[in-house]
Design a protein around this motif. Structure first.
Motif, short mmCIF file in Angstrom:
data_model
loop_
_atom_site.label_atom_id
_atom_site.label_comp_id
_atom_site.label_asym_id
_atom_site.label_seq_id
_atom_site.Cartn_x
_atom_site.Cartn_y
_atom_site.Cartn_z
N LEU A 153 -75.05 -20.36 58.26
CA LEU A 153 -75.00 -19.98 59.67
C LEU A 153 -73.73 -20.47 60.35
O LEU A 153 -73.16 -21.49 59.98
CB LEU A 153 -76.21 -20.56 60.42
N VAL A 154 -73.31 -19.70 61.36
CA VAL A 154 -72.20 -20.10 62.22
C VAL A 154 -72.65 -19.89 63.66
O VAL A 154 -73.67 -19.23 63.92
CB VAL A 154 -70.92 -19.27 61.94
N VAL A 155 -71.91 -20.44 64.60
CA VAL A 155 -72.29 -20.33 66.01
C VAL A 155 -72.40 -18.88 66.45
O VAL A 155 -73.25 -18.52 67.28
CB VAL A 155 -71.27 -21.09 66.89
N ASP A 156 -71.55 -18.02 65.89
CA ASP A 156 -71.58 -16.60 66.27
C ASP A 156 -72.92 -15.94 65.96
O ASP A 156 -73.26 -14.92 66.56
CB ASP A 156 -70.46 -15.83 65.57
N ASP A 157 -73.69 -16.50 65.01
CA ASP A 157 -74.99 -15.94 64.68
C ASP A 157 -75.94 -16.06 65.88
O ASP A 157 -76.82 -15.23 66.07
CB ASP A 157 -75.60 -16.65 63.47
N PHE A 158 -75.76 -17.10 66.69
CA PHE A 158 -76.57 -17.27 67.89
C PHE A 158 -76.03 -16.43 69.04
O PHE A 158 -76.78 -15.93 69.87
CB PHE A 158 -76.61 -18.74 68.29
N LYS A 159 -74.71 -16.25 69.08
CA LYS A 159 -74.09 -15.47 70.15
C LYS A 159 -74.29 -13.98 69.95
O LYS A 159 -74.22 -13.20 70.89
CB LYS A 159 -72.59 -15.77 70.21
N ARG A 160 -74.55 -13.57 68.70
CA ARG A 160 -74.61 -12.14 68.38
C ARG A 160 -75.74 -11.43 69.12
O ARG A 160 -75.72 -10.21 69.26
CB ARG A 160 -74.78 -11.96 66.87
N VAL A 161 -76.72 -12.19 69.61
CA VAL A 161 -77.82 -11.57 70.35
C VAL A 161 -77.29 -10.84 71.59
O VAL A 161 -77.87 -9.85 72.05
CB VAL A 161 -78.87 -12.63 70.75
N VAL A 162 -76.15 -11.32 72.13
CA VAL A 162 -75.55 -10.68 73.30
C VAL A 162 -74.91 -9.35 72.91
O VAL A 162 -74.86 -8.41 73.71
CB VAL A 162 -74.49 -11.61 73.94
N ALA A 163 -74.45 -9.26 71.67
CA ALA A 163 -73.77 -8.05 71.21
C ALA A 163 -74.72 -6.87 71.10
O ALA A 163 -74.36 -5.74 71.40
CB ALA A 163 -73.08 -8.30 69.87
N TYR A 164 -75.94 -7.10 70.61
CA TYR A 164 -76.93 -6.03 70.56
C TYR A 164 -78.30 -6.58 70.96
O TYR A 164 -79.18 -6.82 70.16
CB TYR A 164 -77.00 -5.35 69.19
N PRO A 165 -78.45 -6.78 72.29
CA PRO A 165 -79.68 -7.39 72.82
C PRO A 165 -80.95 -6.59 72.53
O PRO A 165 -82.00 -7.18 72.34
CB PRO A 165 -79.42 -7.50 74.32
N LYS A 166 -80.84 -5.25 72.51
CA LYS A 166 -82.04 -4.44 72.30
C LYS A 166 -82.67 -4.73 70.94
O LYS A 166 -83.89 -4.90 70.82
CB LYS A 166 -81.72 -2.95 72.43
N ALA A 167 -81.84 -4.81 69.92
CA ALA A 167 -82.34 -5.08 68.57
C ALA A 167 -82.90 -6.49 68.48
O ALA A 167 -83.97 -6.72 67.90
CB ALA A 167 -81.22 -4.89 67.55
N ALA A 168 -82.19 -7.46 69.06
CA ALA A 168 -82.63 -8.86 68.99
C ALA A 168 -83.93 -9.06 69.77
O ALA A 168 -84.86 -9.74 69.29
CB ALA A 168 -81.54 -9.77 69.53
N ILE A 169 -84.02 -8.50 70.95
CA ILE A 169 -85.23 -8.65 71.77
C ILE A 169 -86.42 -8.00 71.09
O ILE A 169 -87.53 -8.54 71.09
CB ILE A 169 -85.00 -8.06 73.18
N THR A 170 -86.20 -6.83 70.49
CA THR A 170 -87.29 -6.15 69.77
C THR A 170 -87.78 -7.01 68.62
O THR A 170 -88.98 -7.18 68.41
CB THR A 170 -86.82 -4.78 69.24
N GLY A 171 -86.85 -7.56 67.85
CA GLY A 171 -87.23 -8.40 66.72
C GLY A 171 -87.96 -9.65 67.16
O GLY A 171 -88.98 -10.04 66.56
N LEU A 172 -87.48 -10.31 68.20
CA LEU A 172 -88.12 -11.53 68.68
C LEU A 172 -89.50 -11.24 69.27
O LEU A 172 -90.43 -12.04 69.12
CB LEU A 172 -87.24 -12.21 69.73
N PHE A 173 -89.63 -10.09 69.93
CA PHE A 173 -90.94 -9.70 70.47
C PHE A 173 -91.96 -9.54 69.33
O PHE A 173 -93.10 -10.00 69.44
CB PHE A 173 -90.82 -8.39 71.25
N CYS A 174 -91.53 -8.91 68.26
CA CYS A 174 -92.43 -8.72 67.12
C CYS A 174 -92.83 -10.05 66.49
O CYS A 174 -93.99 -10.27 66.14
CB CYS A 174 -91.77 -7.83 66.06
N GLN A 175 -91.87 -10.97 66.37
CA GLN A 175 -92.14 -12.24 65.74
C GLN A 175 -92.94 -13.19 66.62
O GLN A 175 -93.87 -13.87 66.15
CB GLN A 175 -90.82 -12.92 65.35
N LEU A 176 -92.60 -13.24 67.89
CA LEU A 176 -93.19 -14.25 68.78
C LEU A 176 -94.47 -13.79 69.47
O LEU A 176 -95.31 -14.62 69.84
CB LEU A 176 -92.17 -14.67 69.85
#
Length: 297
Positions: free
Chosen positions: A26-49
């Motif tokens: 992992l690198v710090v950009d892996d955490f920042k990448r959620v800003v690059a494509y929020p729709k995909a990240a939010i969808t994934g986190l919604f499914c998991q959480l």
């Protein structure tokens, strides 16, 4: 499974090493990448959480699991994805960057969501007279110590010594897989009698949870119109969980061997579905770099 050196020392130490190996990738950009494509990240986190714990709860009731097994199912449903989901995503030629991002973010958020989900499971399924309680602050501290701390150390090593981190990536993944298999085998061997008694229920409910959450992840991705590779990634992240962490929570924090069985059994099931997804993805998607997220995704 009574408390022993295995549950109090070996299991947490093994998980620490597994999470350290994940941190090396992992690198710090892996955490920042959620800003690059929020729709995909939010969808994934919604499914998991959200969807995953909800499915775990409903299936535990639908299958009429005994209380300890129901709580065990809630534990695995509360856990984030692990390095296994990243590997499956990579082999399936899905969006590895999104998978790593979801794993990284969820591993941090889970420090706080695990006590909530597991605490609810204990309160709902177990009679208070059993005397089994989840020490919330202690649990947060322990989960933080065996997940966030080693991941942070791994990331620090990668930042300072990227060449070393790259060389250790493959050995760390192989070692994690070996340790994981040994842990699952040990849990099953120590609880064979209970496993035989509840084999039908456990096999049915874990297969149902795994397949249902992966299906819902795929549906969610399609509903928000994610690209095919990102949709497959969300499905994988929704159905592939950190079984080692679930076992550690059950045996080392709650000190209830029965509760580790759903996590151990789920770990076996997800390898079967993971193999199917890897075959499907590798045949469906063309070889090459992960599909880039569309602007504003």
């Amino acid at each position: 499974m009574e408390e022993s050196v295995l549950t109090s020392v070996v299991l947490p130490a093994a998980l620490f090493l597994i999470m350290l190996g994940m941190g090396l990738s992992l690198v710090v950009d892996d955490f920042k990448r959620v800003v690059a494509y929020p729709k995909a990240a939010i969808t994934g986190l919604f499914c998991q959480l959200i969807l995953l714990p909800a499915c775990g709860f409903l299936l535990a009731k639908a299958f009429g699991l005994r209380p300890e097994m129901a709580v065990g199912l809630m534990i695995i449903a509360a856990c984030p994805g692990g390095v296994t989901s990243n590997l499956i995503t990579h082999v399936a030629r899905a969006d590895t960057a999104l998978s790593v991002t979801l794993t990284a973010i969820n591993s941090v958020v889970a420090i706080f969501t695990i006590p909530l989900v597991v605490g609810f499971g204990l309160e709902y399924f177990l009679d208070a007279s059993r005397g089994i309680e989840l020490p919330v602050l202690k649990t947060i501290g322990q989960v933080f110590g065996i997940t966030a701390v080693p991941v942070s150390i791994g990331m620090f090593i990668r930042a300072r010594r990227p060449d070393f981190a790259d060389r250790m990536d493959r050995p760390a993944r192989i070692g994690s897989a070996v340790v994981f298999v040994l842990i699952v085998a040990g849990i099953i061997a120590a609880n064979l009698d209970i496993l035989r008694e509840h084999f039908a229920a456990l096999s049915g409910v874990t297969f149902a949870l795994n397949l249902l959450t992966m299906a819902l992840g795929a549906v969610a991705g399609k509903l928000v119109r994610l690209p095919a590779r990102q949709t497959l990634t969300v499905a994988i992240e929704a159905g592939i969980q950190n079984g080692t962490l679930a076992i550690v929570i059950a045996t080392s924090i709650l000190k209830q061997g029965d509760m580790a069985l759903p996590g151990g059994f789920y770990s076996l099931v997800m390898f079967v579905s993971g193999a199917a997804v890897m075959f499907y993805g590798s045949r469906t998607h063309e070889a090459g770099e992960d599909e880039a997220a569309p602007a504003g995704a």
